[in-house]
Design a protein around this motif. Structure first.
Motif, PDB file in Angstrom:
ATOM      1  N   LEU A   1       0.857  -1.186   0.000  1.00 54.47           N
ATOM      2  CA  LEU A   1       0.000   0.000   0.000  1.00 54.47           C
ATOM      3  C   LEU A   1       0.892   1.235   0.000  1.00 54.47           C
ATOM      4  O   LEU A   1       1.000   1.941   1.011  1.00 54.47           O
ATOM      5  CB  LEU A   1      -0.907  -0.003   1.235  1.00 54.47           C
ATOM      6  CG  LEU A   1      -1.871  -1.184   1.381  1.00 54.47           C
ATOM      7  CD1 LEU A   1      -2.592  -1.112   2.715  1.00 54.47           C
ATOM      8  CD2 LEU A   1      -2.866  -1.225   0.242  1.00 54.47           C
ATOM      9  N   PRO A   2       1.556   1.527  -1.109  1.00 52.19           N
ATOM     10  CA  PRO A   2       2.584   2.571  -1.137  1.00 52.19           C
ATOM     11  C   PRO A   2       2.094   3.962  -0.761  1.00 52.19           C
ATOM     12  O   PRO A   2       2.876   4.792  -0.294  1.00 52.19           O
ATOM     13  CB  PRO A   2       3.073   2.536  -2.588  1.00 52.19           C
ATOM     14  CG  PRO A   2       1.965   1.897  -3.361  1.00 52.19           C
ATOM     15  CD  PRO A   2       1.368   0.894  -2.431  1.00 52.19           C
ATOM     16  N   ASP A   3       0.807   4.246  -0.929  1.00 50.92           N
ATOM     17  CA  ASP A   3       0.281   5.577  -0.644  1.00 50.92           C
ATOM     18  C   ASP A   3      -0.355   5.682   0.737  1.00 50.92           C
ATOM     19  O   ASP A   3      -0.849   6.744   1.113  1.00 50.92           O
ATOM     20  CB  ASP A   3      -0.753   5.976  -1.707  1.00 50.92           C
ATOM     21  CG  ASP A   3      -0.145   6.062  -3.095  1.00 50.92           C
ATOM     22  OD1 ASP A   3       1.025   6.469  -3.195  1.00 50.92           O
ATOM     23  OD2 ASP A   3      -0.836   5.710  -4.069  1.00 50.92           O
ATOM     24  N   PHE A   4      -0.341   4.577   1.506  1.00 50.77           N
ATOM     25  CA  PHE A   4      -1.008   4.606   2.805  1.00 50.77           C
ATOM     26  C   PHE A   4      -0.024   4.972   3.911  1.00 50.77           C
ATOM     27  O   PHE A   4       0.874   4.195   4.258  1.00 50.77           O
ATOM     28  CB  PHE A   4      -1.654   3.265   3.138  1.00 50.77           C
ATOM     29  CG  PHE A   4      -2.538   3.335   4.368  1.00 50.77           C
ATOM     30  CD1 PHE A   4      -3.886   3.605   4.250  1.00 50.77           C
ATOM     31  CD2 PHE A   4      -2.002   3.159   5.644  1.00 50.77           C
ATOM     32  CE1 PHE A   4      -4.701   3.701   5.376  1.00 50.77           C
ATOM     33  CE2 PHE A   4      -2.804   3.247   6.770  1.00 50.77           C
ATOM     34  CZ  PHE A   4      -4.159   3.519   6.636  1.00 50.77           C
ATOM     35  N   VAL A   5      -0.196   6.159   4.446  1.00 50.14           N
ATOM     36  CA  VAL A   5       0.573   6.615   5.608  1.00 50.14           C
ATOM     37  C   VAL A   5      -0.390   7.365   6.516  1.00 50.14           C
ATOM     38  O   VAL A   5      -1.059   8.303   6.091  1.00 50.14           O
ATOM     39  CB  VAL A   5       1.749   7.540   5.219  1.00 50.14           C
ATOM     40  CG1 VAL A   5       2.414   8.097   6.475  1.00 50.14           C
ATOM     41  CG2 VAL A   5       2.761   6.805   4.364  1.00 50.14           C
TER      42      VAL A   5
END
Length: 324
Positions: free
Chosen positions: A243-247
């Motif tokens: 989930l590269p965009d989940f922060v």
């Protein structure tokens, strides 16, 4: 005497007084209001930071707990205090941003009644499942929820908490995962039910999760922040887990009442910058909470608040949440 001249003299006198106050600041104890109960994680961190700050400014630092109303009681007390730098607020992203989205009416205005000094720290929660859920990473968890709609539930420390908003963000980011929210009165009771298998998943603080994971009662799948949580550094972040965009991070910061002179704000900012660079404090925060100490300029904290208000309002509107 000409009214314009009187006004100019009054402004000059005010500037002179403020300059003298700033030059001698601080010359008495500083009070930091923590809008959470004594003995909790935020309170313990504030007291540790306060001890180091006291050594730097050569004045006592008093921690005063004013919990309640989603941090609004403490925030309002500081907003209504004399703007002289001696009463400060230790707030978090709920205090400075999320509350504006969750409550139609607030007893304080995070933007106009408080003046940022510096951020203090940033941290992450961890996603865990009970030991019987047949998944071992975040991707498997998402696939499992999709394959078992309406059979999964997750617990939180309450409506509108970071635990709640993080999972709702995760649901939205993954085709509106069908997993039911069960709010609790605190993180501890929710964790008990996760261990007891009455819940299938939850976001929680790393320390409470690590204690249960060590005994094999739950499985930790991922951390929500940009960096790995320092209590469980072996656990990947969600952004490392497909989930590269989940922060999603929580953060804490110090503010003063609006109207506090810039010269005093700058002195406080410098003192907190020195405090947060203390190596013993850095290590203590890392091992006790997994968070990262992080100072900022007042302007950077202002920008962070404004950005988080926009994000919070968008998320809360999408999930249809209101607490009043």
């Amino acid at each position: 005497m000409n009214k314009i001249i009187l006004t100019a003299l009054s402004l000059l006198a005010t500037s002179f007084v403020q300059a003298n106050e700033a030059d001698s600041f601080p010359n008495q104890p500083i009070k930091i209001v923590v809008p959470y109960a004594a003995g909790g994680g935020t309170d313990i961190m504030a007291r540790q930071v306060g001890r180091t700050l006291s050594e730097i400014i050569k004045q006592p630092v008093i921690i005063e707990n004013k919990p309640g109303a989603g941090t609004a009681i403490g925030a309002t007390a500081v907003a209504n205090s004399t703007p002289n730098g001696y009463t400060l607020l230790w707030g978090d992203n709920a205090t400075y941003a999320t509350n504006t989205a969750l409550y139609k009416k607030l007893s304080y205005d995070p933007v106009n009644s408080l003046k940022p000094v510096s951020t203090i720290l940033t941290g992450s929660l961890v996603l865990s499942v009970n030991k019987d859920i047949p998944v071992n990473n975040v991707k498997e968890f998402i696939d499992y929820v999709k394959a078992n709609p309406q059979t999964m539930s997750y617990g939180t420390a309450g409506n509108g908490t970071p635990h709640h908003l993080m999972m709702e963000s995760l649901k939205i980011a993954n085709d509106n995962l069908n997993i039911v929210h069960i709010p609790y009165q605190g993180e501890g009771p929710a964790m008990q039910d996760l261990v007891g298998k009455e819940l299938q998943a939850m976001f929680s603080g790393a320390r409470i999760a690590a204690a249960q994971s060590k005994d094999g009662k739950i499985k930790i799948l991922g951390a929500s922040g940009k960096k790995r949580n320092q209590i469980v550094p072996e656990i990947p972040t969600l952004s490392e887990s497909g989930l590269p965009d989940f922060v999603y991070e929580y953060w804490h910061g110090i503010s003063a009442p609006a109207g506090t002179p810039d010269a005093i704000i700058n002195k406080l900012n410098d003192a907190f910058k020195q405090t947060l660079a203390n190596e013993e404090l850095v290590q203590w925060i890392a091992t006790s909470s997994g968070a990262y100490l992080k100072s900022s300029s007042p302007e950077e904290m202002t920008d962070k608040i404004n950005q988080d208000i926009i994000k919070s309002k968008a998320l809360v509107q999408e999930i249809g949440l209101s607490l009043d």
